[in-house]
Design an enzyme around this catalytic site. Structure first.
Site, PDB file in Angstrom:
ATOM      1  N   GLN A  69      14.087  23.072   7.373  1.00  0.00           N
ATOM      2  CA  GLN A  69      15.213  22.798   7.316  1.00  0.00           C
ATOM      3  C   GLN A  69      16.016  22.546   8.736  1.00  0.00           C
ATOM      4  O   GLN A  69      15.751  23.275   9.595  1.00  0.00           O
ATOM      5  CB  GLN A  69      16.041  23.993   6.440  1.00  0.00           C
ATOM      6  CG  GLN A  69      15.623  24.126   5.252  1.00  0.00           C
ATOM      7  CD  GLN A  69      16.560  25.023   4.533  1.00  0.00           C
ATOM      8  OE1 GLN A  69      17.788  25.275   4.843  1.00  0.00           O
ATOM      9  NE2 GLN A  69      16.090  25.604   3.486  1.00  0.00           N
TER      10      GLN A  69
ATOM     11  N   ASP B 231      16.406  33.546  -1.302  1.00  0.00           N
ATOM     12  CA  ASP B 231      16.746  32.161  -0.921  1.00  0.00           C
ATOM     13  C   ASP B 231      16.031  31.089  -2.364  1.00  0.00           C
ATOM     14  O   ASP B 231      15.234  31.609  -2.989  1.00  0.00           O
ATOM     15  CB  ASP B 231      15.742  31.616   0.257  1.00  0.00           C
ATOM     16  CG  ASP B 231      16.405  30.482   1.044  1.00  0.00           C
ATOM     17  OD1 ASP B 231      17.305  30.426   1.872  1.00  0.00           O
ATOM     18  OD2 ASP B 231      16.342  29.224   0.385  1.00  0.00           O
TER      19      ASP B 231
ATOM     20  N   ARG C  24      23.440  37.884  14.819  1.00  0.00           N
ATOM     21  CA  ARG C  24      22.504  38.558  14.289  1.00  0.00           C
ATOM     22  C   ARG C  24      22.238  39.756  15.331  1.00  0.00           C
ATOM     23  O   ARG C  24      21.722  40.831  14.766  1.00  0.00           O
ATOM     24  CB  ARG C  24      21.207  37.864  14.190  1.00  0.00           C
ATOM     25  CG  ARG C  24      21.204  36.707  13.250  1.00  0.00           C
ATOM     26  CD  ARG C  24      19.896  36.171  13.051  1.00  0.00           C
ATOM     27  NE  ARG C  24      19.441  35.010  14.018  1.00  0.00           N
ATOM     28  CZ  ARG C  24      19.149  33.796  13.737  1.00  0.00           C
ATOM     29  NH1 ARG C  24      19.398  33.367  12.392  1.00  0.00           N
ATOM     30  NH2 ARG C  24      19.118  32.851  14.713  1.00  0.00           N
TER      31      ARG C  24
ATOM     32  N   CYS D 139      29.857  28.119   7.711  1.00  0.00           N
ATOM     33  CA  CYS D 139      29.796  27.094   8.709  1.00  0.00           C
ATOM     34  C   CYS D 139      30.438  25.791   8.313  1.00  0.00           C
ATOM     35  O   CYS D 139      29.892  24.517   8.599  1.00  0.00           O
ATOM     36  CB  CYS D 139      27.897  26.711   8.815  1.00  0.00           C
ATOM     37  SG  CYS D 139      26.966  26.493   7.432  1.00  0.00           S
TER      38      CYS D 139
ATOM     39  N   ASP E 270      25.008  34.190   4.324  1.00  0.00           N
ATOM     40  CA  ASP E 270      25.042  33.102   5.321  1.00  0.00           C
ATOM     41  C   ASP E 270      24.703  31.878   4.614  1.00  0.00           C
ATOM     42  O   ASP E 270      23.520  31.280   4.789  1.00  0.00           O
ATOM     43  CB  ASP E 270      24.133  33.517   6.353  1.00  0.00           C
ATOM     44  CG  ASP E 270      24.022  32.657   7.232  1.00  0.00           C
ATOM     45  OD1 ASP E 270      24.752  31.592   7.855  1.00  0.00           O
ATOM     46  OD2 ASP E 270      23.040  32.469   8.324  1.00  0.00           O
TER      47      ASP E 270
HETATM   48  C1  LIG Z   1      22.526  28.305   6.616  1.00  0.00           C
HETATM   49  S1  LIG Z   1      21.092  28.276   5.808  1.00  0.00           S
HETATM   50  C2  LIG Z   1      20.950  30.334   5.979  1.00  0.00           C
HETATM   51  C3  LIG Z   1      20.198  30.461   7.698  1.00  0.00           C
HETATM   52  C4  LIG Z   1      19.754  32.053   7.561  1.00  0.00           C
HETATM   53  N1  LIG Z   1      20.458  32.841   6.982  1.00  0.00           N
HETATM   54  C5  LIG Z   1      19.131  32.013   8.939  1.00  0.00           C
HETATM   55  O1  LIG Z   1      19.746  33.147   9.790  1.00  0.00           O
HETATM   56  O2  LIG Z   1      18.282  31.458   9.563  1.00  0.00           O
HETATM   57  C6  LIG Z   1      21.140  28.381   4.107  1.00  0.00           C
HETATM   58  C7  LIG Z   1      20.128  28.724   2.981  1.00  0.00           C
HETATM   59  O3  LIG Z   1      20.409  28.771   2.063  1.00  0.00           O
HETATM   60  C8  LIG Z   1      19.357  28.544   0.941  1.00  0.00           C
HETATM   61  N2  LIG Z   1      20.373  28.204  -0.340  1.00  0.00           N
HETATM   62  C9  LIG Z   1      21.193  27.256  -0.440  1.00  0.00           C
HETATM   63  N3  LIG Z   1      21.752  27.229  -1.673  1.00  0.00           N
HETATM   64  C10 LIG Z   1      21.357  28.509  -2.257  1.00  0.00           C
HETATM   65  C11 LIG Z   1      21.523  29.079  -3.378  1.00  0.00           C
HETATM   66  N4  LIG Z   1      22.571  28.604  -4.479  1.00  0.00           N
HETATM   67  N5  LIG Z   1      20.844  30.260  -3.776  1.00  0.00           N
HETATM   68  C12 LIG Z   1      19.868  30.442  -2.906  1.00  0.00           C
HETATM   69  N6  LIG Z   1      19.771  29.931  -1.719  1.00  0.00           N
HETATM   70  C13 LIG Z   1      20.338  28.928  -1.306  1.00  0.00           C
HETATM   71  C14 LIG Z   1      18.878  27.319   1.651  1.00  0.00           C
HETATM   72  O4  LIG Z   1      17.561  27.021   1.020  1.00  0.00           O
HETATM   73  C15 LIG Z   1      18.730  27.759   2.911  1.00  0.00           C
HETATM   74  O5  LIG Z   1      17.383  28.341   3.149  1.00  0.00           O
END
Ligand SMILES: C[S@@+](CC[C@H](N)C(=O)[O-])C[C@H]1O[C@@H](n2cnc3c(N)ncnc32)[C@H](O)[C@@H]1O
Length: 410
Positions: A211, A264, A223, A351, A311
């Protein structure tokens, strides 16, 4: 990718409104399509240009006739050489990331905030990922792919092993440019199994197809702070919601948490967590990897945790859907709150640029109140320092991270 000629004198002039000229002079970097008063039709939809008002060049930058943000300024006034300008900007941005502790990853260029609109460069030594989000920056790609390795080596004294072009973000649709990815140098298989080092933790990253640029560097400081809180509860249990490569949960496990649950909806993300556990020598029994939707997981979950992180991706895509997004943030944080032990901490993140910090705090306050709870705000964080905010462009400020502690019932 077509190379751009380095002849600023020949750049077409675009006449802009006095309002746009005033804003550019004040450090704003965008010109909206309705602020363009006159331009000669060019063959190409996007091109570098001079923004002119009352016969004077106010700024030099680029134009895209397909985008609502039609113009982006790169510098005020005229320039002698676009190539020189690009080098100067890169060197300025790189030098601001010094000193970079040996091997640590960092965002080297953060778009408008580093006066290079549309360009992001993340450095995961010894590899880098370059993301162009605009048609105008695409015109610089040939030059960038030549110069970035040279300048990285010059500034950081690290020979670049791999360079990946990630021109596949969703915002490119607004620019009417195609998405593509390209490994400029390095071995694709190695880049897909890269490791990102962040203050004592190793994360797995797929720099080719993961991603965004492959890793979320912006939460680094938050973190770290989270890690120091986890250290105070040595055998704590942690819930990492929307975990991607496990940024928060792996840090917690390294800091002494007994167990972390990672959630996730992406199987590829959970595979990265699995690799991250191995890279840090963490026993698999200390982690639970849950594939699926976070809201569904929380609706069914009955466990309690010492620390929960939420997050999510940006819920606010445009100002229009702000009320709906606020409801989603509230629902998420209410559900997350229920999973906290008394005395536990919730790290709630957003974000979404359109959601102001004060609105985020308000919605958290409402969420806790609806749960008849009480909380102390113990942490307020933003993006790490390698994601600077340009004061004249509030659009460069987006990340909010709030730490709240659940007070025992009173
Ligand atoms: C902003 S990123 C998270 C970054 C992560 N916390 C880090 O520190 O690297 C958002 C993540 O949420 C997941 N995601 C998006 N919508 C979701 C949902 N409804 N349920 C579970 N995961 C979800 C995406 O696949 C992505 O990996």
């Amino acid at each position: 990718m077509t190379a751009l000629s380095d002849n600023p004198a020949a750049l077409p002039a675009i006449v802009i409104s006095s309002r746009a000229a005033r804003r550019l002079a004040g450090g704003f970097m965008w010109v909206y399509s309705n602020e363009i008063e006159r331009r000669d039709e060019q063959h190409e939809p996007a091109y570098w240009c001079r923004f002119v008002h009352e016969g004077r060049t106010v700024a030099t930058g680029y134009f895209n006739r397909h985008s609502l943000i039609a113009g982006r300024a790169v510098t005020r006034g005229e320039v002698g050489s676009l190539n020189r300008l690009l080098d100067d900007r890169l060197l300025l941005a790189f030098s601001k990331r010094l000193p970079l502790e040996n091997g640590r990853s960092a965002r080297l260029v953060f778009s408008e905030a580093d006066l290079l609109p549309g360009l992001v460069i993340d450095f995961f030594p010894p590899d880098a990922v370059l993301q162009s989000n605009t048609a105008g920056m695409d015109l610089m790609l040939t030059r960038l792919t030549e110069r970035v390795p040279v300048l990285i080596e010059e500034v950081f004294q690290v020979p670049l092993r791999g360079l990946v072009l990630r021109c596949d973000s969703a915002v490119r649709r607004l620019e009417a440019v195609e998405s593509f990815r390209k490994v400029v140098c390095g071995d694709s298989a190695v880049l897909a199994r890269a490791e990102v080092y962040e203050d004592g933790v190793r994360y797995a990253a797929d720099l080719v197809a993961g991603q965004k640029t492959g890793f979320f560097l912006d939460q680094r400081v938050n973190r770290m702070h989270f890690g120091s809180l986890v250290r105070e509860v040595p055998s704590g249990r942690v819930l990492d919601l929307f975990c991607y490569s496990g940024g928060w949960g792996l840090r917690a496990l390294k800091e002494g948490a007994a167990h972390a649950t990672f959630v996730d909806e992406s199987r590829d993300a959970l595979a990265l967590v699995e690799r991250g556990l191995a890279a840090n020598g963490i026993a698999p029994e200390r982690a639970d990897l849950r594939h699926g939707d976070v809201f569904d997981f929380l609706a069914r979950c009955e466990d309690s945790y010492d620390a929960v992180v939420a997050d999510p991706p940006a819920f606010v895509r445009s100002r229009k859907n702000l009320p709906q997004a606020i409801k989603a943030y509230q629902k998420l944080n209410r559900l997350a709150w229920r999973r906290l032990k008394p005395g536990g901490v919730l790290f709630a993140c957003s974000c979404s640029y359109h959601l102001a910090e004060s609105d985020f705090l308000n919605l958290l306050a409402e969420a806790v109140a609806k749960e008849h709870g009480l909380a102390h705000v113990i942490y307020r964080g933003g993006p790490a320092e390698d994601h600077p905010v340009l004061l004249s462009m509030p659009e460069t400020s987006y990340l909010k991270c709030m730490g709240i502690r659940k007070l025992a019932a009173v």
